[in-house]
Scaffold this motif. Structure first.
Motif, PDB file in Angstrom:
ATOM      1  N   UNK A   1       0.829  -1.200   0.000  1.00  0.00           N
ATOM      2  CA  UNK A   1       0.000   0.000   0.000  1.00  0.00           C
ATOM      3  C   UNK A   1       0.867   1.255   0.000  1.00  0.00           C
ATOM      4  N   UNK A   2       0.411   2.336  -0.638  1.00  0.00           N
ATOM      5  CA  UNK A   2       1.112   3.611  -0.526  1.00  0.00           C
ATOM      6  C   UNK A   2       1.127   4.064   0.939  1.00  0.00           C
ATOM      7  N   UNK A   3       2.044   4.939   1.292  1.00  0.00           N
ATOM      8  CA  UNK A   3       2.288   5.312   2.696  1.00  0.00           C
ATOM      9  C   UNK A   3       1.044   5.790   3.435  1.00  0.00           C
TER      10      UNK A   3
ATOM     11  N   UNK B   1      -4.491   0.742  14.584  1.00  0.00           N
ATOM     12  CA  UNK B   1      -5.127  -0.275  15.420  1.00  0.00           C
ATOM     13  C   UNK B   1      -6.590   0.030  15.770  1.00  0.00           C
ATOM     14  N   UNK B   2      -6.996   1.291  15.741  1.00  0.00           N
ATOM     15  CA  UNK B   2      -8.364   1.664  16.068  1.00  0.00           C
ATOM     16  C   UNK B   2      -9.336   1.497  14.893  1.00  0.00           C
ATOM     17  N   UNK B   3      -8.810   1.396  13.690  1.00  0.00           N
ATOM     18  CA  UNK B   3      -9.630   1.394  12.475  1.00  0.00           C
ATOM     19  C   UNK B   3     -10.728   0.330  12.498  1.00  0.00           C
TER      20      UNK B   3
ATOM     21  N   UNK C   1      -3.881   8.065  -0.346  1.00  0.00           N
ATOM     22  CA  UNK C   1      -4.874   8.808   0.433  1.00  0.00           C
ATOM     23  C   UNK C   1      -4.255   9.239   1.741  1.00  0.00           C
ATOM     24  N   UNK C   2      -4.849  10.262   2.320  1.00  0.00           N
ATOM     25  CA  UNK C   2      -4.413  10.752   3.629  1.00  0.00           C
ATOM     26  C   UNK C   2      -5.658  10.932   4.491  1.00  0.00           C
ATOM     27  N   UNK C   3      -5.684  10.271   5.620  1.00  0.00           N
ATOM     28  CA  UNK C   3      -6.821  10.356   6.536  1.00  0.00           C
ATOM     29  C   UNK C   3      -6.435  11.190   7.755  1.00  0.00           C
ATOM     30  N   UNK C   4      -7.339  12.079   8.161  1.00  0.00           N
ATOM     31  CA  UNK C   4      -7.083  12.882   9.362  1.00  0.00           C
ATOM     32  C   UNK C   4      -8.368  13.033  10.162  1.00  0.00           C
TER      33      UNK C   4
ATOM     34  N   UNK D   1      -1.484   2.966   3.861  1.00  0.00           N
ATOM     35  CA  UNK D   1      -0.955   2.008   4.834  1.00  0.00           C
ATOM     36  C   UNK D   1      -1.181   2.504   6.262  1.00  0.00           C
ATOM     37  N   UNK D   2      -0.894   3.779   6.509  1.00  0.00           N
ATOM     38  CA  UNK D   2      -1.065   4.338   7.854  1.00  0.00           C
ATOM     39  C   UNK D   2      -2.527   4.266   8.298  1.00  0.00           C
ATOM     40  N   UNK D   3      -3.450   4.588   7.409  1.00  0.00           N
ATOM     41  CA  UNK D   3      -4.871   4.568   7.752  1.00  0.00           C
ATOM     42  C   UNK D   3      -5.361   3.136   7.963  1.00  0.00           C
TER      43      UNK D   3
END
Length: 161
Positions: free
Chosen positions: A31-33, A42-44, A144-147, A36-38
């Motif tokens: 996955x792109x960075x 662990x809470x996802x 993607x970037x999730x915030x 991958x982070x999103x």
């Protein structure tokens, strides 16, 4: 979705992200960075977490031309009984956007609450499938970037006495 299981029976929705969560350590490498982070937060997929995507409500869709590349912003509103924050996902380099609603109604506001989602590697980036109570959203993008941002939730502080 390929690994996340969402089925319905006479008692309601049966949600099981277990196969995806078990597969995620091997999928994550591809996955792109930002994705991958999103996906690996662990809470996802923890239904008791305030940052689980379940029960969020899609309330904003914005496409932007970014110098010949199309970007997308999806804004998800909190559920006051579960979340303390709103979620914003910014997708870079949109390759496709598919909205699947009953009877092909083109109004994304009819999707209702998020049930679960799944992020998978794809050529040149990833796909993000979001299953909602009344339809699905499927996005293919470069990354993607999730915030998360604090939500205004007056019901949360209401006294029950």
């Amino acid at each position: 979705m390929r690994y996340v299981s969402v089925t319905q029976d006479e008692y309601g929705n049966n949600l099981d992200p277990t196969a995806y969560v078990k597969r995620l350590p091997t999928i994550a490498q591809s996955l792109p960075a930002g994705a991958r982070a999103f996906a690996t937060d662990p809470d996802h997929y923890d239904f008791f977490s305030r940052r689980c995507v379940k029960d969020l409500l899609l309330d904003r869709v914005e496409f932007t031309d970014n110098g010949g590349e199309v970007d997308l912003l999806l804004g998800f509103r909190h559920n006051c009984w579960k979340h303390e924050e709103d979620l914003t996902i910014r997708y870079q380099g949109i390759r496709s956007f598919t909205l699947d609603l009953p009877e092909n109604e083109p109004n994304w506001r009819l999707l209702r609450e998020v049930v679960l989602d799944e992020i998978l590697p794809a050529p040149g980036g990833c796909t993000h499938e979001i299953d909602c109570l009344a339809g699905t959203v499927l996005i293919a993008c470069r990354d993607l970037e999730a915030s998360w941002a604090e939500a205004d939730c007056p019901d949360r502080n209401r006294s029950t006495t």
